[in-house]
Scaffold this motif. Sequence first.
Motif, PDB file in Angstrom:
ATOM      1  N   TYR A 137     -49.460  21.964 -22.338  1.00 51.81           N
ATOM      2  CA  TYR A 137     -50.035  23.154 -22.915  1.00 51.81           C
ATOM      3  C   TYR A 137     -50.550  24.206 -21.503  1.00 51.81           C
ATOM      4  O   TYR A 137     -50.221  25.508 -21.434  1.00 51.81           O
ATOM      5  CB  TYR A 137     -51.205  23.206 -23.677  1.00 51.81           C
ATOM      6  N   SER A 195     -40.123  26.044 -21.092  1.00 47.25           N
ATOM      7  CA  SER A 195     -39.312  26.668 -22.112  1.00 47.25           C
ATOM      8  C   SER A 195     -37.795  26.524 -22.320  1.00 47.25           C
ATOM      9  O   SER A 195     -37.207  26.792 -23.339  1.00 47.25           O
ATOM     10  CB  SER A 195     -39.719  28.246 -21.955  1.00 47.25           C
ATOM     11  N   LYS A 232     -38.922  24.797 -15.886  1.00 43.86           N
ATOM     12  CA  LYS A 232     -39.403  25.825 -17.153  1.00 43.86           C
ATOM     13  C   LYS A 232     -39.399  25.007 -18.030  1.00 43.86           C
ATOM     14  O   LYS A 232     -38.434  24.493 -18.649  1.00 43.86           O
ATOM     15  CB  LYS A 232     -38.921  27.028 -16.956  1.00 43.86           C
ATOM     16  N   GLY A 255     -47.400  25.912 -20.303  1.00 34.84           N
ATOM     17  CA  GLY A 255     -46.817  26.964 -21.076  1.00 34.84           C
ATOM     18  C   GLY A 255     -46.179  26.567 -22.612  1.00 34.84           C
ATOM     19  O   GLY A 255     -45.819  27.376 -23.159  1.00 34.84           O
ATOM     20  N   LEU A 256     -46.501  25.404 -22.733  1.00 33.67           N
ATOM     21  CA  LEU A 256     -46.316  24.818 -24.309  1.00 33.67           C
ATOM     22  C   LEU A 256     -46.809  25.729 -25.185  1.00 33.67           C
ATOM     23  O   LEU A 256     -48.105  25.995 -25.059  1.00 33.67           O
ATOM     24  CB  LEU A 256     -46.424  23.582 -24.478  1.00 33.67           C
ATOM     25  N   SER A 257     -46.528  26.052 -26.043  1.00 31.33           N
ATOM     26  CA  SER A 257     -46.982  26.870 -27.163  1.00 31.33           C
ATOM     27  C   SER A 257     -48.355  26.179 -27.931  1.00 31.33           C
ATOM     28  O   SER A 257     -48.339  25.014 -28.157  1.00 31.33           O
ATOM     29  CB  SER A 257     -46.134  26.990 -28.333  1.00 31.33           C
ATOM     30  N   GLY A 258     -49.208  26.953 -28.084  1.00 35.59           N
ATOM     31  CA  GLY A 258     -50.680  26.512 -28.940  1.00 35.59           C
ATOM     32  C   GLY A 258     -50.162  25.914 -30.254  1.00 35.59           C
ATOM     33  O   GLY A 258     -51.174  25.150 -30.482  1.00 35.59           O
ATOM     34  N   TRP A 259     -49.163  26.400 -30.732  1.00 34.17           N
ATOM     35  CA  TRP A 259     -49.049  25.700 -32.273  1.00 34.17           C
ATOM     36  C   TRP A 259     -48.691  24.356 -32.049  1.00 34.17           C
ATOM     37  O   TRP A 259     -48.990  23.538 -33.122  1.00 34.17           O
ATOM     38  CB  TRP A 259     -47.750  26.516 -32.731  1.00 34.17           C
ATOM     39  N   TRP A 260     -48.006  23.930 -30.980  1.00 38.48           N
ATOM     40  CA  TRP A 260     -48.081  22.338 -30.822  1.00 38.48           C
ATOM     41  C   TRP A 260     -49.357  21.662 -31.084  1.00 38.48           C
ATOM     42  O   TRP A 260     -49.708  20.602 -31.606  1.00 38.48           O
ATOM     43  CB  TRP A 260     -47.381  21.974 -29.505  1.00 38.48           C
TER      44      TRP A 260
END
Length: 215
Positions: free
Chosen positions: A187, A148, A146, A190-195
């Motif tokens: 992404y 996260s 995961k 599941g990587l945050s879109g802020w990255w």
Amino acid sequence: MDFRNLGNKSFDRGIGKTVDWNIIVCYLLLVIFGLMNIYASIHSSEPASIFDPSCRSGKQFIWIVISLAFDVLILFAINPHWWEVLGTPTYLFVLLLLVVVIFVGKDTKGSHSWFEFGPVKFQPAEISKITTSLLLATVMSGQTFKLSKPKDFMTVAAVIGVPMLAILGESETGSALVYLGYIFVLYREGLSGWWLFFIGMAITLFILTLTTKWW
């Protein structure tokens, strides 16, 4: 993994079950756009046909056909379990080459990224994109993976970051920047879109710094 039974493992490579057609369509579109761009840059001075093997677009088309043949072979003829076996050793071997070439590679316009063996030149940075993708796929396909999880995130960051830093050490910035494309893979997992936002801003500022006069 048991090497003795690897060749006997059955595997299902059904077209509708295991092939990610979204990625394949995107890949084919990029290939077509690339071919059109090459032709657009030379059509006024070279033969009119985009498929003429005597011009650059025709030569590129030949390589496209060859690569598509290899793609079909990889997707449907080779047992996918082999990629799991080869992922780690090939990654480490190419990583070693990335470090060695810094010290013994031929200086090409300030970049130490090429091995030269007589008339043959070899750039391990190009192969590293493949081996990094293989190991990344192996890591991310784990049942408990995961993104996260801090441990899994750091593992993925190391898999991508270590060869990227080695390539930067070769003064091969262009090849190193290609590794930023992995952000889209992360992404999707599941990587945050802020990255994406912050990396996009960093790239924008970098380009503006190079192209804009502030005085």
